[in-house]
Design a protein around this motif. Structure first.
Motif, PDB file in Angstrom:
ATOM      1  N   UNK A 186       0.838  -1.204   0.000  1.00  0.00           N
ATOM      2  CA  UNK A 186       0.000   0.000   0.000  1.00  0.00           C
ATOM      3  C   UNK A 186       0.871   1.252   0.000  1.00  0.00           C
ATOM      4  N   UNK A 187       1.892   1.267   0.869  1.00  0.00           N
ATOM      5  CA  UNK A 187       2.798   2.419   0.928  1.00  0.00           C
ATOM      6  C   UNK A 187       3.589   2.571  -0.368  1.00  0.00           C
ATOM      7  N   UNK A 188       4.046   1.431  -0.937  1.00  0.00           N
ATOM      8  CA  UNK A 188       4.839   1.474  -2.164  1.00  0.00           C
ATOM      9  C   UNK A 188       4.031   2.061  -3.320  1.00  0.00           C
ATOM     10  N   UNK A 189       2.834   1.524  -3.542  1.00  0.00           N
ATOM     11  CA  UNK A 189       2.023   2.020  -4.660  1.00  0.00           C
ATOM     12  C   UNK A 189       1.525   3.439  -4.389  1.00  0.00           C
ATOM     13  N   UNK A 190       1.305   3.758  -3.098  1.00  0.00           N
ATOM     14  CA  UNK A 190       0.922   5.127  -2.748  1.00  0.00           C
ATOM     15  C   UNK A 190       2.029   6.114  -3.089  1.00  0.00           C
ATOM     16  N   UNK A 191       3.270   5.724  -2.800  1.00  0.00           N
ATOM     17  CA  UNK A 191       4.430   6.575  -3.102  1.00  0.00           C
ATOM     18  C   UNK A 191       4.609   6.741  -4.600  1.00  0.00           C
ATOM     19  N   UNK A 234       2.247   6.481  -6.888  1.00  0.00           N
ATOM     20  CA  UNK A 234       1.153   7.328  -7.354  1.00  0.00           C
ATOM     21  C   UNK A 234       1.371   8.788  -7.030  1.00  0.00           C
ATOM     22  N   UNK A 235       1.909   9.055  -5.824  1.00  0.00           N
ATOM     23  CA  UNK A 235       2.161  10.436  -5.417  1.00  0.00           C
ATOM     24  C   UNK A 235       3.214  11.087  -6.304  1.00  0.00           C
ATOM     25  N   UNK A 236       4.283  10.324  -6.625  1.00  0.00           N
ATOM     26  CA  UNK A 236       5.330  10.863  -7.494  1.00  0.00           C
ATOM     27  C   UNK A 236       4.799  11.168  -8.893  1.00  0.00           C
ATOM     28  N   UNK A 237       3.960  10.293  -9.419  1.00  0.00           N
ATOM     29  CA  UNK A 237       3.383  10.541 -10.747  1.00  0.00           C
ATOM     30  C   UNK A 237       2.490  11.778 -10.726  1.00  0.00           C
ATOM     31  N   UNK A 238       1.697  11.926  -9.666  1.00  0.00           N
ATOM     32  CA  UNK A 238       0.815  13.100  -9.538  1.00  0.00           C
ATOM     33  C   UNK A 238       1.637  14.377  -9.438  1.00  0.00           C
ATOM     34  N   UNK A 239       2.750  14.314  -8.686  1.00  0.00           N
ATOM     35  CA  UNK A 239       3.585  15.495  -8.512  1.00  0.00           C
ATOM     36  C   UNK A 239       4.251  15.892  -9.824  1.00  0.00           C
ATOM     37  N   UNK A 240       4.688  14.885 -10.621  1.00  0.00           N
ATOM     38  CA  UNK A 240       5.309  15.193 -11.914  1.00  0.00           C
ATOM     39  C   UNK A 240       4.300  15.820 -12.876  1.00  0.00           C
ATOM     40  N   UNK A 241       3.063  15.297 -12.877  1.00  0.00           N
ATOM     41  CA  UNK A 241       2.032  15.871 -13.751  1.00  0.00           C
ATOM     42  C   UNK A 241       1.729  17.310 -13.353  1.00  0.00           C
ATOM     43  N   UNK A 242       1.711  17.548 -12.038  1.00  0.00           N
ATOM     44  CA  UNK A 242       1.402  18.899 -11.560  1.00  0.00           C
ATOM     45  C   UNK A 242       2.479  19.880 -11.966  1.00  0.00           C
ATOM     46  N   UNK A 243       3.758  19.433 -11.891  1.00  0.00           N
ATOM     47  CA  UNK A 243       4.860  20.306 -12.305  1.00  0.00           C
ATOM     48  C   UNK A 243       4.812  20.555 -13.803  1.00  0.00           C
ATOM     49  N   UNK A 244       4.459  19.504 -14.571  1.00  0.00           N
ATOM     50  CA  UNK A 244       4.422  19.641 -16.032  1.00  0.00           C
ATOM     51  C   UNK A 244       3.310  20.563 -16.491  1.00  0.00           C
TER      52      UNK A 244
END
Length: 527
Positions: free
Chosen positions: A508-513, A515-525
Protein backbone atom coordinates in the motif's frame (compact mmCIF):
# COMPACT_ATOMS: atom_id res chain seq x y z
CA UNK A 1 49.55 -6.87 8.52
CA UNK A 2 49.42 -5.08 11.85
CA UNK A 3 47.97 -1.57 12.18
CA UNK A 4 51.51 -0.16 12.34
CA UNK A 5 52.43 -1.90 9.10
CA UNK A 6 49.24 -0.61 7.47
CA UNK A 7 50.00 2.96 8.54
CA UNK A 8 53.49 2.66 7.02
CA UNK A 9 51.97 1.23 3.83
CA UNK A 10 49.45 4.09 3.60
CA UNK A 11 52.24 6.63 4.19
CA UNK A 12 54.23 5.12 1.30
CA UNK A 13 51.13 5.37 -0.91
CA UNK A 14 50.83 9.05 0.02
CA UNK A 15 54.44 9.65 -1.01
CA UNK A 16 53.88 7.83 -4.32
CA UNK A 17 50.75 9.92 -4.90
CA UNK A 18 52.60 13.16 -4.11
CA UNK A 19 55.51 12.39 -6.41
CA UNK A 20 53.15 11.55 -9.25
CA UNK A 21 50.76 14.50 -8.97
CA UNK A 22 52.46 17.55 -7.39
CA UNK A 23 52.86 19.34 -10.74
CA UNK A 24 49.21 18.64 -11.51
CA UNK A 25 48.25 20.22 -8.18
CA UNK A 26 50.26 23.33 -9.15
CA UNK A 27 48.61 23.53 -12.57
CA UNK A 28 45.23 23.36 -10.81
CA UNK A 29 46.18 26.43 -8.74
CA UNK A 30 47.22 24.60 -5.57
CA UNK A 31 50.56 24.34 -3.73
CA UNK A 32 52.95 21.47 -4.47
CA UNK A 33 53.22 20.47 -0.80
CA UNK A 34 49.46 19.83 -0.67
CA UNK A 35 49.97 16.69 -2.77
CA UNK A 36 52.01 15.07 0.01
CA UNK A 37 49.91 15.64 3.16
CA UNK A 38 47.94 12.47 4.02
CA UNK A 39 44.13 12.82 4.01
CA UNK A 40 44.40 16.55 3.25
CA UNK A 41 45.81 15.77 -0.22
CA UNK A 42 42.72 13.66 -0.86
CA UNK A 43 40.38 16.50 0.11
CA UNK A 44 42.25 18.87 -2.22
CA UNK A 45 42.23 16.29 -5.00
CA UNK A 46 38.45 16.03 -4.70
CA UNK A 47 38.28 19.80 -5.25
CA UNK A 48 40.58 19.55 -8.27
CA UNK A 49 38.49 16.84 -9.94
CA UNK A 50 35.31 18.64 -8.87
CA UNK A 51 33.96 15.78 -6.79
CA UNK A 52 32.43 15.88 -3.27
CA UNK A 53 34.82 15.83 -0.31
CA UNK A 54 33.23 12.69 1.18
CA UNK A 55 34.63 10.61 -1.67
CA UNK A 56 37.81 10.55 0.41
CA UNK A 57 35.93 8.40 2.97
CA UNK A 58 35.09 5.87 0.26
CA UNK A 59 38.78 5.59 -0.59
CA UNK A 60 39.45 4.20 2.90
CA UNK A 61 36.60 1.69 3.03
CA UNK A 62 37.88 -1.84 2.25
CA UNK A 63 36.38 -3.39 -0.92
CA UNK A 64 34.69 -0.07 -1.82
CA UNK A 65 38.10 1.52 -2.37
CA UNK A 66 38.89 -1.11 -5.02
CA UNK A 67 36.10 0.46 -7.07
CA UNK A 68 36.73 4.09 -6.15
CA UNK A 69 40.50 4.19 -6.78
CA UNK A 70 40.22 3.55 -10.56
CA UNK A 71 37.43 6.14 -10.69
CA UNK A 72 39.71 8.76 -9.10
CA UNK A 73 42.60 7.86 -11.44
CA UNK A 74 40.33 8.35 -14.46
CA UNK A 75 38.76 11.54 -13.07
CA UNK A 76 42.23 13.01 -12.49
CA UNK A 77 43.31 12.46 -16.10
CA UNK A 78 40.02 13.87 -17.38
CA UNK A 79 40.49 16.98 -15.24
CA UNK A 80 43.56 17.70 -17.35
CA UNK A 81 41.90 17.18 -20.73
CA UNK A 82 42.56 13.48 -21.19
CA UNK A 83 39.06 12.27 -22.08
CA UNK A 84 39.74 9.67 -24.78
CA UNK A 85 39.00 5.97 -24.17
CA UNK A 86 42.71 5.21 -24.43
CA UNK A 87 43.37 7.61 -21.54
CA UNK A 88 40.78 5.82 -19.41
CA UNK A 89 42.27 2.42 -20.24
CA UNK A 90 45.81 3.56 -19.48
CA UNK A 91 44.77 5.17 -16.18
CA UNK A 92 43.23 1.89 -15.01
CA UNK A 93 45.75 -0.60 -16.41
CA UNK A 94 48.74 1.30 -15.01
CA UNK A 95 47.11 1.42 -11.55
CA UNK A 96 47.14 5.20 -11.60
CA UNK A 97 50.76 5.58 -12.70
CA UNK A 98 49.48 7.14 -15.92
CA UNK A 99 49.34 10.32 -13.84
CA UNK A 100 53.17 10.23 -13.64
CA UNK A 101 53.20 10.51 -17.44
CA UNK A 102 50.84 13.50 -17.24
CA UNK A 103 52.83 15.03 -14.39
CA UNK A 104 56.35 14.82 -15.88
CA UNK A 105 56.09 14.26 -19.64
CA UNK A 106 53.04 16.00 -21.09
CA UNK A 107 52.31 19.71 -20.89
CA UNK A 108 48.67 19.36 -19.82
CA UNK A 109 46.24 22.14 -18.93
CA UNK A 110 43.79 22.02 -16.06
CA UNK A 111 40.12 22.07 -17.14
CA UNK A 112 38.51 24.00 -14.34
CA UNK A 113 34.86 23.91 -15.36
CA UNK A 114 34.70 20.56 -17.10
CA UNK A 115 31.32 18.84 -17.39
CA UNK A 116 30.81 15.89 -15.07
CA UNK A 117 28.00 14.41 -17.17
CA UNK A 118 28.86 11.35 -19.30
CA UNK A 119 29.16 12.26 -22.98
CA UNK A 120 27.68 8.95 -24.24
CA UNK A 121 24.77 6.71 -23.25
CA UNK A 122 27.22 3.88 -22.54
CA UNK A 123 29.18 6.18 -20.26
CA UNK A 124 25.98 7.06 -18.45
CA UNK A 125 25.20 3.38 -17.95
CA UNK A 126 28.70 2.62 -16.68
CA UNK A 127 28.56 5.53 -14.23
CA UNK A 128 25.13 4.50 -12.91
CA UNK A 129 26.09 0.85 -12.51
CA UNK A 130 29.40 1.74 -10.85
CA UNK A 131 27.87 3.89 -8.17
CA UNK A 132 24.99 1.47 -7.67
CA UNK A 133 27.61 -1.17 -6.87
CA UNK A 134 29.38 1.22 -4.48
CA UNK A 135 26.15 2.07 -2.65
CA UNK A 136 25.06 -1.57 -2.47
CA UNK A 137 28.50 -2.65 -1.20
CA UNK A 138 28.41 -0.07 1.60
CA UNK A 139 24.91 -1.15 2.67
CA UNK A 140 25.82 -4.84 2.37
CA UNK A 141 29.06 -4.47 4.35
CA UNK A 142 28.16 -2.01 7.09
CA UNK A 143 24.38 -1.93 7.50
CA UNK A 144 22.22 -4.76 6.18
CA UNK A 145 23.09 -8.02 4.42
CA UNK A 146 20.70 -10.43 2.67
CA UNK A 147 20.96 -14.02 3.83
CA UNK A 148 19.21 -17.25 2.83
CA UNK A 149 18.42 -20.07 5.26
CA UNK A 150 20.12 -23.15 3.79
CA UNK A 151 19.38 -25.81 6.45
CA UNK A 152 16.74 -26.81 8.98
CA UNK A 153 18.79 -26.31 12.14
CA UNK A 154 16.38 -23.57 13.31
CA UNK A 155 13.28 -25.09 11.71
CA UNK A 156 9.95 -23.68 12.92
CA UNK A 157 11.69 -20.40 13.87
CA UNK A 158 13.50 -19.94 10.55
CA UNK A 159 12.59 -22.20 7.64
CA UNK A 160 14.64 -23.49 4.75
CA UNK A 161 13.90 -21.00 1.96
CA UNK A 162 13.52 -17.94 4.19
CA UNK A 163 15.26 -14.85 2.82
CA UNK A 164 16.49 -12.60 5.63
CA UNK A 165 17.87 -9.15 6.17
CA UNK A 166 20.71 -9.38 8.69
CA UNK A 167 21.51 -6.23 10.64
CA UNK A 168 25.21 -5.41 10.88
CA UNK A 169 24.72 -2.45 13.20
CA UNK A 170 22.94 -4.15 16.14
CA UNK A 171 26.17 -5.74 17.38
CA UNK A 172 28.42 -3.32 15.48
CA UNK A 173 29.49 -3.61 11.85
CA UNK A 174 32.75 -5.47 11.35
CA UNK A 175 35.26 -3.87 8.98
CA UNK A 176 36.21 -6.39 6.26
CA UNK A 177 39.52 -8.04 7.05
CA UNK A 178 40.00 -9.27 3.48
CA UNK A 179 40.93 -6.14 1.53
CA UNK A 180 41.04 -7.54 -2.01
CA UNK A 181 37.78 -9.27 -2.91
CA UNK A 182 34.82 -9.11 -5.26
CA UNK A 183 32.04 -6.90 -3.84
CA UNK A 184 28.73 -8.28 -2.53
CA UNK A 185 29.68 -11.96 -2.74
CA UNK A 186 31.04 -14.20 -0.03
CA UNK A 187 33.79 -16.76 -0.64
CA UNK A 188 32.84 -17.87 -4.16
CA UNK A 189 31.97 -16.03 -7.38
CA UNK A 190 28.55 -17.34 -8.54
CA UNK A 191 28.47 -19.41 -11.74
CA UNK A 192 32.28 -19.40 -12.02
CA UNK A 193 32.80 -21.39 -8.82
CA UNK A 194 36.13 -19.66 -8.18
CA UNK A 195 37.42 -18.01 -5.02
CA UNK A 196 36.15 -14.42 -4.71
CA UNK A 197 39.11 -13.06 -2.73
CA UNK A 198 42.90 -12.81 -2.83
CA UNK A 199 44.34 -15.17 -0.24
CA UNK A 200 46.64 -18.19 -0.08
CA UNK A 201 44.51 -20.90 1.52
CA UNK A 202 47.29 -23.43 2.01
CA UNK A 203 47.62 -23.97 5.75
CA UNK A 204 51.42 -23.96 5.58
CA UNK A 205 51.52 -20.61 3.74
CA UNK A 206 49.04 -18.70 5.86
CA UNK A 207 51.74 -16.81 7.78
CA UNK A 208 54.26 -16.38 4.95
CA UNK A 209 52.36 -15.63 1.72
CA UNK A 210 52.46 -11.97 0.58
CA UNK A 211 48.77 -12.26 -0.32
CA UNK A 212 47.89 -12.89 3.29
CA UNK A 213 49.82 -9.82 4.41
CA UNK A 214 47.05 -7.72 2.84
CA UNK A 215 44.63 -8.74 5.59
CA UNK A 216 43.43 -5.97 7.92
CA UNK A 217 43.46 -6.52 11.70
CA UNK A 218 40.08 -7.09 13.33
CA UNK A 219 38.07 -3.89 13.85
CA UNK A 220 34.40 -3.41 14.67
CA UNK A 221 32.27 -0.28 14.89
CA UNK A 222 30.34 0.18 18.16
CA UNK A 223 26.94 -1.53 18.26
CA UNK A 224 23.90 -0.49 20.22
CA UNK A 225 23.17 -3.84 21.88
CA UNK A 226 25.01 -6.91 23.11
CA UNK A 227 24.29 -10.49 22.12
CA UNK A 228 21.65 -11.77 24.52
CA UNK A 229 20.85 -15.33 25.46
CA UNK A 230 18.56 -16.99 22.87
CA UNK A 231 19.26 -14.37 20.19
CA UNK A 232 19.44 -15.77 16.67
CA UNK A 233 22.88 -14.81 15.32
CA UNK A 234 24.65 -14.99 11.95
CA UNK A 235 28.36 -15.75 12.26
CA UNK A 236 31.35 -17.25 10.48
CA UNK A 237 31.84 -20.93 11.29
CA UNK A 238 35.04 -20.73 13.36
CA UNK A 239 36.45 -24.15 12.45
CA UNK A 240 35.67 -23.94 8.72
CA UNK A 241 38.50 -25.30 6.57
CA UNK A 242 36.28 -26.72 3.83
CA UNK A 243 36.38 -25.59 0.24
CA UNK A 244 32.72 -26.58 0.04
CA UNK A 245 30.64 -26.89 3.23
CA UNK A 246 28.70 -29.77 1.65
CA UNK A 247 31.90 -31.78 1.16
CA UNK A 248 33.08 -33.01 4.57
CA UNK A 249 35.96 -35.03 3.12
CA UNK A 250 38.00 -32.51 1.10
CA UNK A 251 41.37 -33.23 -0.47
CA UNK A 252 42.98 -30.96 2.14
CA UNK A 253 42.23 -28.25 4.69
CA UNK A 254 41.64 -24.82 3.17
CA UNK A 255 42.70 -22.11 5.61
CA UNK A 256 40.32 -19.14 5.34
CA UNK A 257 40.39 -15.59 6.70
CA UNK A 258 37.72 -14.98 9.34
CA UNK A 259 35.36 -12.96 7.16
CA UNK A 260 35.44 -15.57 4.37
CA UNK A 261 34.58 -18.57 6.52
CA UNK A 262 31.14 -20.06 5.86
CA UNK A 263 28.19 -18.01 7.12
CA UNK A 264 25.92 -19.86 9.56
CA UNK A 265 22.82 -18.92 11.54
CA UNK A 266 22.14 -20.48 14.95
CA UNK A 267 20.62 -19.59 18.30
CA UNK A 268 22.97 -18.26 20.96
CA UNK A 269 21.99 -20.38 23.97
CA UNK A 270 25.01 -19.42 26.06
CA UNK A 271 26.75 -16.05 26.36
CA UNK A 272 30.18 -15.09 27.69
CA UNK A 273 30.50 -15.94 31.39
CA UNK A 274 27.81 -18.64 31.38
CA UNK A 275 28.29 -22.20 32.56
CA UNK A 276 26.55 -24.49 30.05
CA UNK A 277 25.42 -28.09 30.23
CA UNK A 278 23.22 -30.27 28.01
CA UNK A 279 21.09 -32.84 29.83
CA UNK A 280 18.90 -35.23 27.86
CA UNK A 281 19.07 -32.83 24.90
CA UNK A 282 18.01 -29.77 26.90
CA UNK A 283 20.34 -26.85 27.63
CA UNK A 284 20.97 -25.75 31.20
CA UNK A 285 22.60 -22.38 31.88
CA UNK A 286 24.17 -21.81 35.28
CA UNK A 287 22.21 -24.82 36.57
CA UNK A 288 18.79 -23.69 35.25
CA UNK A 289 16.95 -25.07 32.23
CA UNK A 290 17.08 -22.60 29.36
CA UNK A 291 13.64 -21.33 28.38
CA UNK A 292 13.37 -20.56 24.67
CA UNK A 293 11.14 -17.85 23.15
CA UNK A 294 7.59 -18.90 22.28
CA UNK A 295 8.36 -18.87 18.53
CA UNK A 296 11.12 -21.45 19.03
CA UNK A 297 10.30 -25.16 18.85
CA UNK A 298 12.84 -27.78 19.86
CA UNK A 299 13.02 -30.86 17.65
CA UNK A 300 14.52 -34.27 18.37
CA UNK A 301 14.93 -37.44 16.33
CA UNK A 302 12.62 -40.42 16.87
CA UNK A 303 12.33 -44.10 15.99
CA UNK A 304 8.81 -44.88 14.78
CA UNK A 305 7.41 -48.38 14.29
CA UNK A 306 4.50 -48.43 11.85
CA UNK A 307 1.64 -50.90 12.09
CA UNK A 308 1.23 -51.68 8.41
CA UNK A 309 1.53 -48.91 5.81
CA UNK A 310 4.33 -46.60 4.84
CA UNK A 311 4.19 -42.92 5.78
CA UNK A 312 3.36 -40.28 3.19
CA UNK A 313 5.78 -37.28 3.39
CA UNK A 314 3.24 -34.76 2.05
CA UNK A 315 0.57 -35.92 4.50
CA UNK A 316 2.98 -35.71 7.46
CA UNK A 317 4.06 -32.26 6.42
CA UNK A 318 0.53 -30.92 5.95
CA UNK A 319 -1.00 -32.64 8.99
CA UNK A 320 1.81 -32.63 11.57
CA UNK A 321 4.33 -30.10 10.21
CA UNK A 322 7.02 -32.80 10.02
CA UNK A 323 9.35 -31.32 7.43
CA UNK A 324 12.76 -32.98 7.94
CA UNK A 325 13.72 -36.24 6.29
CA UNK A 326 12.76 -39.73 7.41
CA UNK A 327 13.26 -43.28 6.12
CA UNK A 328 13.29 -47.00 6.92
CA UNK A 329 16.41 -47.96 8.87
CA UNK A 330 16.19 -51.76 9.38
CA UNK A 331 14.49 -55.01 8.35
CA UNK A 332 11.72 -54.49 10.91
CA UNK A 333 10.60 -51.44 8.87
CA UNK A 334 11.48 -49.12 11.76
CA UNK A 335 11.48 -45.52 10.60
CA UNK A 336 14.06 -42.95 11.60
CA UNK A 337 12.65 -39.41 11.78
CA UNK A 338 15.51 -36.90 11.97
CA UNK A 339 13.44 -34.12 13.57
CA UNK A 340 9.98 -33.84 15.12
CA UNK A 341 8.83 -31.08 17.48
CA UNK A 342 7.17 -31.82 20.82
CA UNK A 343 3.88 -30.43 19.49
CA UNK A 344 4.04 -32.69 16.43
CA UNK A 345 4.90 -35.77 18.53
CA UNK A 346 1.82 -35.23 20.71
CA UNK A 347 -0.36 -35.43 17.58
CA UNK A 348 1.66 -37.91 15.56
CA UNK A 349 1.57 -40.65 18.21
CA UNK A 350 -2.20 -40.87 17.63
CA UNK A 351 -1.74 -41.55 13.92
CA UNK A 352 -3.54 -44.82 13.08
CA UNK A 353 -0.39 -46.25 11.50
CA UNK A 354 1.91 -45.57 14.49
CA UNK A 355 2.56 -48.60 16.69
CA UNK A 356 5.25 -46.91 18.78
CA UNK A 357 7.35 -43.76 18.81
CA UNK A 358 10.59 -43.64 20.79
CA UNK A 359 13.02 -40.74 21.33
CA UNK A 360 16.38 -41.46 19.69
CA UNK A 361 18.72 -40.10 22.34
CA UNK A 362 22.20 -41.09 23.37
CA UNK A 363 23.03 -42.28 26.86
CA UNK A 364 24.94 -40.24 29.39
CA UNK A 365 28.63 -41.08 29.53
CA UNK A 366 28.80 -42.55 26.02
CA UNK A 367 31.46 -40.66 24.11
CA UNK A 368 30.84 -39.39 20.58
CA UNK A 369 34.20 -38.73 18.91
CA UNK A 370 32.62 -36.08 16.66
CA UNK A 371 31.70 -33.93 19.65
CA UNK A 372 33.78 -31.09 21.09
CA UNK A 373 36.43 -31.14 22.51
CA UNK A 374 37.26 -34.33 20.56
CA UNK A 375 39.31 -35.69 23.46
CA UNK A 376 39.08 -39.17 25.03
CA UNK A 377 38.86 -37.72 28.56
CA UNK A 378 35.49 -36.12 27.75
CA UNK A 379 32.66 -38.64 27.38
CA UNK A 380 30.22 -36.17 25.85
CA UNK A 381 27.62 -36.53 23.11
CA UNK A 382 24.85 -34.41 21.54
CA UNK A 383 22.38 -35.16 24.38
CA UNK A 384 24.72 -35.11 27.38
CA UNK A 385 27.37 -32.43 27.22
CA UNK A 386 29.35 -30.35 29.69
CA UNK A 387 29.35 -28.57 32.00
CA UNK A 388 31.82 -26.06 30.60
CA UNK A 389 32.56 -22.39 31.14
CA UNK A 390 32.05 -20.01 28.19
CA UNK A 391 34.99 -17.56 28.13
CA UNK A 392 34.43 -13.88 28.90
CA UNK A 393 36.83 -11.08 27.94
CA UNK A 394 39.10 -10.11 30.83
CA UNK A 395 38.23 -13.13 32.98
CA UNK A 396 41.02 -15.39 34.24
CA UNK A 397 40.70 -19.15 34.71
CA UNK A 398 42.98 -21.81 36.12
CA UNK A 399 44.52 -23.75 33.26
CA UNK A 400 45.76 -27.32 33.65
CA UNK A 401 46.01 -30.49 31.59
CA UNK A 402 42.45 -31.46 32.51
CA UNK A 403 40.72 -28.35 31.13
CA UNK A 404 43.28 -27.60 28.40
CA UNK A 405 41.37 -29.54 25.67
CA UNK A 406 38.40 -27.18 26.19
CA UNK A 407 40.38 -23.98 25.69
CA UNK A 408 43.36 -24.99 23.56
CA UNK A 409 41.79 -23.72 20.32
CA UNK A 410 40.75 -20.47 22.04
CA UNK A 411 44.27 -19.83 23.28
CA UNK A 412 46.05 -20.66 20.02
CA UNK A 413 43.76 -20.23 17.01
CA UNK A 414 41.42 -17.47 18.18
CA UNK A 415 43.76 -15.45 20.40
CA UNK A 416 47.05 -15.99 18.59
CA UNK A 417 49.23 -17.48 21.31
CA UNK A 418 51.78 -20.27 21.11
CA UNK A 419 51.16 -23.23 23.41
CA UNK A 420 53.37 -26.12 24.44
CA UNK A 421 52.94 -28.96 26.91
CA UNK A 422 56.10 -30.28 28.57
CA UNK A 423 55.33 -33.02 31.05
CA UNK A 424 52.80 -31.53 33.45
CA UNK A 425 53.73 -27.96 32.55
CA UNK A 426 51.83 -25.69 30.17
CA UNK A 427 53.80 -22.99 28.36
CA UNK A 428 51.98 -20.09 26.72
CA UNK A 429 54.19 -17.86 24.58
CA UNK A 430 57.20 -19.67 26.04
CA UNK A 431 56.33 -19.02 29.70
CA UNK A 432 55.15 -21.60 32.22
CA UNK A 433 51.67 -20.71 33.48
CA UNK A 434 48.71 -22.13 35.38
CA UNK A 435 46.22 -19.36 34.51
CA UNK A 436 44.88 -17.74 31.35
CA UNK A 437 43.06 -14.44 30.79
CA UNK A 438 40.72 -14.30 27.80
CA UNK A 439 40.99 -11.46 25.29
CA UNK A 440 37.45 -11.49 23.87
CA UNK A 441 33.94 -12.80 24.50
CA UNK A 442 32.79 -16.19 23.28
CA UNK A 443 29.34 -17.64 22.62
CA UNK A 444 27.65 -21.01 22.33
CA UNK A 445 25.57 -21.38 19.16
CA UNK A 446 23.14 -24.28 18.73
CA UNK A 447 20.27 -25.26 16.48
CA UNK A 448 16.74 -25.82 17.79
CA UNK A 449 16.86 -28.98 15.68
CA UNK A 450 18.92 -30.80 18.29
CA UNK A 451 19.67 -33.98 16.33
CA UNK A 452 19.93 -32.51 12.85
CA UNK A 453 22.22 -29.52 13.37
CA UNK A 454 25.98 -29.16 13.05
CA UNK A 455 26.65 -26.56 15.73
CA UNK A 456 28.87 -25.64 18.69
CA UNK A 457 28.66 -29.20 20.02
CA UNK A 458 30.82 -30.14 17.02
CA UNK A 459 33.32 -27.26 16.94
CA UNK A 460 33.07 -25.40 20.24
CA UNK A 461 33.04 -21.70 21.06
CA UNK A 462 32.28 -18.87 18.63
CA UNK A 463 34.55 -15.81 19.17
CA UNK A 464 32.93 -12.38 18.97
CA UNK A 465 35.21 -11.44 16.08
CA UNK A 466 33.39 -14.13 14.06
CA UNK A 467 29.96 -12.58 14.66
CA UNK A 468 28.38 -11.00 11.57
CA UNK A 469 25.02 -9.71 12.70
CA UNK A 470 21.47 -10.22 13.86
CA UNK A 471 18.64 -11.44 11.57
CA UNK A 472 15.79 -8.95 11.92
CA UNK A 473 13.43 -9.39 8.98
CA UNK A 474 12.12 -12.08 6.62
CA UNK A 475 11.39 -10.32 3.34
CA UNK A 476 10.57 -13.41 1.30
CA UNK A 477 10.03 -17.14 1.86
CA UNK A 478 9.67 -20.06 -0.53
CA UNK A 479 8.66 -23.65 0.20
CA UNK A 480 10.77 -25.43 -2.39
CA UNK A 481 11.10 -23.76 -5.78
CA UNK A 482 7.59 -22.70 -6.79
CA UNK A 483 5.53 -22.25 -3.64
CA UNK A 484 5.69 -18.88 -1.84
CA UNK A 485 4.88 -18.78 1.86
CA UNK A 486 2.90 -15.55 1.71
CA UNK A 487 2.26 -15.53 5.45
CA UNK A 488 6.04 -15.20 6.08
CA UNK A 489 6.67 -12.34 3.64
CA UNK A 490 7.72 -9.16 5.49
CA UNK A 491 7.66 -10.67 8.99
CA UNK A 492 10.02 -10.04 11.89
CA UNK A 493 12.45 -12.71 13.10
CA UNK A 494 12.19 -11.88 16.81
CA UNK A 495 9.18 -11.09 18.95
CA UNK A 496 6.50 -12.98 20.83
CA UNK A 497 3.34 -14.57 19.48
CA UNK A 498 2.67 -15.51 15.89
CA UNK A 499 4.63 -13.45 13.37
CA UNK A 500 2.59 -10.81 11.55
CA UNK A 501 3.13 -10.17 7.84
CA UNK A 502 3.56 -6.53 6.85
CA UNK A 503 3.45 -7.30 3.11
CA UNK A 504 0.06 -5.63 2.48
CA UNK A 505 0.94 -2.40 4.36
CA UNK A 506 4.25 -2.31 2.48
CA UNK A 507 2.54 -2.69 -0.90
CA UNK A 508 0.00 0.00 0.00
CA UNK A 509 2.80 2.42 0.93
CA UNK A 510 4.84 1.47 -2.16
CA UNK A 511 2.02 2.02 -4.66
CA UNK A 512 0.92 5.13 -2.75
CA UNK A 513 4.43 6.57 -3.10
CA UNK A 514 4.56 5.70 -6.81
CA UNK A 515 1.15 7.33 -7.35
CA UNK A 516 2.16 10.44 -5.42
CA UNK A 517 5.33 10.86 -7.49
CA UNK A 518 3.38 10.54 -10.75
CA UNK A 519 0.81 13.10 -9.54
CA UNK A 520 3.58 15.49 -8.51
CA UNK A 521 5.31 15.19 -11.91
CA UNK A 522 2.03 15.87 -13.75
CA UNK A 523 1.40 18.90 -11.56
CA UNK A 524 4.86 20.31 -12.30
CA UNK A 525 4.42 19.64 -16.03
CA UNK A 526 1.08 21.47 -16.11
CA UNK A 527 2.59 24.67 -14.70
Amino acid sequence: MTWTQWFIFIFIIQVIHGLGTWKLYVKAGRQAWEAFVPIYNGVILMKIINRPWWWIILLFLPIVNLIMLPVVWVETSRSFGKNMPVDTILAVLTLGFYNYYLNYVLDVTYVEDRSLDPTTSSGDWVSSILFAIVAATIVHTYFMQPFTIPSSSLEKSLLVGDFLFVSKFHYGARVPMTTVAAPMVHDTIPKLGTKSYLFDDNFEARNTSWKNKLQLPYLRFPGFENIERNDIVVFNQPADTLLNMNDFRPDRNYYKPIDKKTNLVKRCVGIAGDSLEVRNGYVYINGKKNELPDRAHLQFSYLVQPKTNQFNPKFLKDRYDITDGFGIMNSQNTYYFSAISDEAVAKFKNHPNVASITPNKQEKGVRDSNIFPHHPDYNWNVDYFGPLYIPEAGKTIDINLEVLPLYKRVITEYEGNTLQVKGNQILINGEVTDTYTFKQNYYWMMGDNRHNSIDARAWGFVPFNHVIGKPVFIWMSWDGIKNPRWERFFTTVSGSGKATSYLIPFLVLLFGWIGFNKWRKRKKASK
